[in-house]
Design a protein around this motif. Structure first.
Motif, PDB file in Angstrom:
ATOM      1  N   ALA A 156       2.199  -5.225   2.964  1.00  0.00           N
ATOM      2  CA  ALA A 156       2.475  -4.666   1.644  1.00  0.00           C
ATOM      3  C   ALA A 156       1.265  -4.709   0.718  1.00  0.00           C
ATOM      4  CB  ALA A 156       3.633  -5.416   0.999  1.00  0.00           C
ATOM      5  N   LEU A 157       0.289  -5.567   1.011  1.00  0.00           N
ATOM      6  CA  LEU A 157      -0.897  -5.617   0.154  1.00  0.00           C
ATOM      7  C   LEU A 157      -2.092  -4.894   0.773  1.00  0.00           C
ATOM      8  CD1 LEU A 157      -3.150  -7.895   1.296  1.00  0.00           C
ATOM      9  CD2 LEU A 157      -1.433  -9.472   0.469  1.00  0.00           C
ATOM     10  N   ASN A 158      -1.938  -4.397   1.994  1.00  0.00           N
ATOM     11  CA  ASN A 158      -3.047  -3.761   2.694  1.00  0.00           C
ATOM     12  C   ASN A 158      -2.972  -2.245   2.558  1.00  0.00           C
ATOM     13  OD1 ASN A 158      -5.374  -3.967   4.313  1.00  0.00           O
ATOM     14  ND2 ASN A 158      -4.215  -3.455   6.152  1.00  0.00           N
ATOM     15  N   PRO A 164       1.958   4.131   3.114  1.00  0.00           N
ATOM     16  CA  PRO A 164       3.009   3.183   3.484  1.00  0.00           C
ATOM     17  C   PRO A 164       2.380   1.842   3.872  1.00  0.00           C
ATOM     18  CG  PRO A 164       2.619   4.743   5.266  1.00  0.00           C
ATOM     19  CD  PRO A 164       1.807   5.221   4.091  1.00  0.00           C
ATOM     20  N   PRO A 165       3.167   0.780   4.027  1.00  0.00           N
ATOM     21  CA  PRO A 165       2.613  -0.516   4.451  1.00  0.00           C
ATOM     22  C   PRO A 165       1.737  -0.372   5.691  1.00  0.00           C
ATOM     23  CG  PRO A 165       4.910  -0.756   3.842  1.00  0.00           C
ATOM     24  CD  PRO A 165       4.610   0.714   3.821  1.00  0.00           C
ATOM     25  N   LEU A 166       0.637  -1.108   5.712  1.00  0.00           N
ATOM     26  CA  LEU A 166      -0.383  -0.927   6.752  1.00  0.00           C
ATOM     27  C   LEU A 166      -0.769  -2.272   7.350  1.00  0.00           C
ATOM     28  CD1 LEU A 166      -2.408   1.164   8.036  1.00  0.00           C
ATOM     29  CD2 LEU A 166      -3.995   0.488   6.223  1.00  0.00           C
ATOM     30  N   LYS A 167      -0.719  -2.375   8.665  1.00  0.00           N
ATOM     31  CA  LYS A 167      -1.140  -3.626   9.301  1.00  0.00           C
ATOM     32  C   LYS A 167      -2.661  -3.715   9.325  1.00  0.00           C
ATOM     33  CE  LYS A 167      -1.503  -2.416  14.248  1.00  0.00           C
ATOM     34  NZ  LYS A 167      -2.882  -2.910  14.410  1.00  0.00           N
ATOM     35  N   PHE A 168      -3.162  -4.924   9.461  1.00  0.00           N
ATOM     36  CA  PHE A 168      -4.596  -5.127   9.590  1.00  0.00           C
ATOM     37  C   PHE A 168      -5.073  -4.543  10.926  1.00  0.00           C
ATOM     38  CE2 PHE A 168      -3.619  -7.703   6.141  1.00  0.00           C
ATOM     39  CZ  PHE A 168      -4.752  -8.257   5.573  1.00  0.00           C
ATOM     40  N   GLY A 169      -6.368  -4.226  11.011  1.00  0.00           N
ATOM     41  CA  GLY A 169      -6.906  -3.633  12.231  1.00  0.00           C
ATOM     42  C   GLY A 169      -6.879  -4.579  13.419  1.00  0.00           C
ATOM     43  N   VAL A 170      -6.971  -5.887  13.165  1.00  0.00           N
ATOM     44  CA  VAL A 170      -6.855  -6.892  14.224  1.00  0.00           C
ATOM     45  C   VAL A 170      -5.615  -7.730  13.947  1.00  0.00           C
ATOM     46  CG1 VAL A 170      -9.331  -7.014  14.713  1.00  0.00           C
ATOM     47  CG2 VAL A 170      -8.338  -8.507  12.963  1.00  0.00           C
ATOM     48  N   ALA A 171      -5.228  -8.532  14.937  1.00  0.00           N
ATOM     49  CA  ALA A 171      -4.035  -9.368  14.803  1.00  0.00           C
ATOM     50  C   ALA A 171      -4.365 -10.586  13.941  1.00  0.00           C
ATOM     51  CB  ALA A 171      -3.537  -9.788  16.182  1.00  0.00           C
ATOM     52  N   TYR A 230      -5.108  -1.782  -3.779  1.00  0.00           N
ATOM     53  CA  TYR A 230      -6.346  -1.125  -4.196  1.00  0.00           C
ATOM     54  C   TYR A 230      -7.162  -0.602  -3.023  1.00  0.00           C
ATOM     55  CZ  TYR A 230      -5.490  -3.028  -8.843  1.00  0.00           C
ATOM     56  OH  TYR A 230      -4.946  -3.328 -10.069  1.00  0.00           O
ATOM     57  N   GLY A 231      -6.651  -0.661  -1.817  1.00  0.00           N
ATOM     58  CA  GLY A 231      -7.412  -0.168  -0.677  1.00  0.00           C
ATOM     59  C   GLY A 231      -8.721  -0.915  -0.527  1.00  0.00           C
ATOM     60  N   ASN A 232      -9.831  -0.189  -0.503  1.00  0.00           N
ATOM     61  CA  ASN A 232     -11.143  -0.817  -0.365  1.00  0.00           C
ATOM     62  C   ASN A 232     -11.695  -1.348  -1.683  1.00  0.00           C
ATOM     63  OD1 ASN A 232     -11.606  -0.504   2.438  1.00  0.00           O
ATOM     64  ND2 ASN A 232     -12.038   1.674   2.121  1.00  0.00           N
TER      65      ASN A 232
END
Length: 402
Positions: A156-158, A164-171, A230-232
Motif C-alpha cells: 500500500a505504500l509502494n 494499484p498496490p505494488l509489491k517490491f521488486g525483490v522478496a 509518492y512513487g520515486n
C-alpha cells in the motif's frame, strides 16, 4: 572442511540449515559469509524448492538457488525416514546453531524441534522462522512473501498514487527476515559465551515486514490513516527522486536548503526558483510541490544527463544514473569492489556468485565455495562428522535415505 578459514569472525561455528526457499537460507548464508561452516540439509531427489525456480545452472542449480546458498555444503537426507531423522539429530548434536522453517509443528513431528534437540545440548542455538507469531492464533498459517507484503502494508505504500498496490521488486520481507534472524543468532552466540546456554530464536515474517515500514508506519499512526504514496519521490524532501533528462533517467537527491540553492543557481540556472518564498525552505517546497516539481522537470528534461551529472557533482548534490540491473552488476564500481565473482562449474562451465558485502580490516570477506550441487557434500560431511563408513553410506543411498 576444506573451505574453512580460521581468520573469519565465525570460524569454528557450525550451522545446520534445515530451512528452504529464502528467509531461512538467507540467514544461514549470512552466517556462512561471516565464516561459519554451513551444512544445508536437502531432500535426496527434490532438494530445496528453489533448485527448480528461475534460470537453470547445470543440472541441479538455478540462479535463484545460487543467490542464497553460497558458502554451504549440501547433504541429502530424507527426513521422512527414521534413519534420516536420526542422522539429522546426530548432525544437530555436532552443531552450534540449527535453523528451520518447517510448517508449524513440522520440526517436532520429525523429532527435530527445539525441546527435542536441546536435550543434552543445552548450549544449542535454535532459530525457528515462520510466517506469523508462533505464540498467536495464526501460528499454523504458512508464510509467503507476497502475502506478507500485502498484510504488512508494504504494497500500500509502494508505487505511485495512481497505481494499484505494488509489491517490491525483490522478496523484501523474506530477505529482511533472514537478516534479522542472522542478527538474532549472532546475539545468541555472543550471549552464550557468557552464560554457556543456548536460546530459541523465533522470527516471524509478518513481524519483520511490519518493522520495515519504519518511518511510514509511524507517520501513518500519527495521521490516523495511510500516508500518501509518492512513487520515486520523497514524502518530505523536494526535489528528491528520479527525473528524466534529455537522454535518460537520473536520480537527484537535494538534501538541504543550501544544496537546493546551488541546484537552482548552478545546475538548472533558475535562481528565481530559489528566490521565490514558496520554495526557499524544504518545508514550504514540500507544501508547494505541485507547482515546483513540474518546473524542475522541464528544466531537467531540457539538458543531457552527462551535463546534469557533472554540474550536480560539482555542486555537491547527491546524484547518479539509473542503471539497468545488468549494467549495475557489470559496472566498473561493482568490478573494482569485487562484488561479483565467477566460479568454475562442473556442468555449466562457470557460474556467477555475488560476494558478501562485508569488509573486515579493509578486505572483503571471500566467497569460500560456490553454491553446492545437490548432495555434493553428503559423503564427506557424514564421514567426517559422524564417522559413517563407506559401506554404511552405500547402504543408506540404496535405501534412499541419503
Amino acid at each position: 572442511m576444506s573451505n574453512l578459514d580460521s581468520s573469519l569472525p565465525l570460524a569454528g561455528v557450525r550451522i545446520l540449515d534445515l530451512s528452504r526457499v529464502l528467509a531461512g537460507p538467507w540467514c544461514a548464508m549470512v552466517l556462512g559469509d561471516l565464516g561459519a561452516e554451513v551444512i544445508k540439509v536437502e531432500h535426496p531427489k527434490r532438494g530445496d524448492d528453489t533448485r527448480d525456480w528461475g534460470i537453470r545452472v547445470g543440472t541441479t542449480e538455478t540462479a535463484y538457488f545460487n543467490s542464497v546458498n553460497r558458502n554451504k555444503r549440501s547433504v541429502c537426507l530424507d527426513l521422512q525416514t527414521a534413519e534420516g531423522q536420526q542422522i539429522a539429530r546426530d548432525l544437530a548434536r555436532q552443531s552450534d546453531v540449527v535453523i528451520q522453517n518447517f510448517k508449524f509443528g513440522g520440526a517436532e513431528k520429525l523429532g527435530l524441534g527445539y525441546e527435542q534437540l536441546k536435550e543434552g545440548h543445552e548450549d544449542l542455538i535454535y532459530c525457528s522462522i515462520s510466517g506469523y507469531d508462533r505464540h498467536g492464533p495464526e501460528a499454523a498459517r504458512p508464510g509467503y512473501d507476497v502475502v506478507l507484503q500485502g498484510e504488512a502494508g508494504l504494497m500500500a505504500l509502494n508505487g505511485n498514487a495512481d497505481q494499484p498496490p505494488l509489491k517490491f521488486g525483490v522478496a523484501a520481507v523474506d530477505l529482511f527476515t533472514g537478516m534479522y534472524s542472522a542478527q538474532a543468532v549472532l546475539a545468541a552466540l555472543f550471549q552464550r559465551q557468557e552464560t554457556g546456554k543456548g536460546r530459541h530464536v523465533e522470527m516471524a515474517l509478518f513481524d519483520c515486514g511490519l518493522m520495515i515500514t519504519s518511518y511510514y508506519g509511524l507517520e501513518s499512526m500519527l495521521m490516523g490513516e495511510d500516508p500518501p504514496r509518492y512513487g520515486n519521490a520523497h514524502p518530505s524532501i523536494v526535489p528528491y527522486g528520479v527525473f528524466d533528462a534529455q537522454d535518460g533517467p537520473l536520480v537527484i537527491a537535494v538534501g538541504n536548503n543550501g544544496q537546493y540553492e546551488r541546484f537552482c543557481r548552478e545546475v538548472i540556472e533558475r535562481p528565481d526558483l530559489f528566490d521565490d518564498d514558496r520554495y526557499r525552505t524544504n518545508l514550504v517546497r514540500a507544501a508547494h510541490r505541485e507547482t515546483l516539481v513540474p518546473e524542475l522537470k522541464r528544466e531537467i528534461a531540457s539538458r543531457p544527463r552527462a551535463l546534469l551529472l557533472e554540474r550536480l557533482t560539482r555542486a555537491g548534490i547527491p546524484c547518479g544514473e539509473v542503471l539497468g540491473l545488468h549494467r549495475a552488476l557489470t559496472s566498473t564500481r561493482a568490478s573494482q569492489g569485487g562484488l561479483l565473482t565467477t566460479f568454475e562449474h562442473p556442468e555449466a562451465g562457470s557460474t556467477h556468485v555475488l560476494a558478501p558485502p562485508y569488509r573486515f580490516d579493509g578486505a572483503r570477506l571471500p566467497v569460500r565455495s560456490a553454491p553446492p550441487q545437490l548432495g555434493e557434500g553428503t559423503s564427506e560431511v557424514l564421514q567426517s562428522l559422524l564417522g559413517l563408513s563407506a559401506e554404511r553410506l552405500s547402504q543408506l543411498k540404496a535405501e534412499g535415505v541419503v
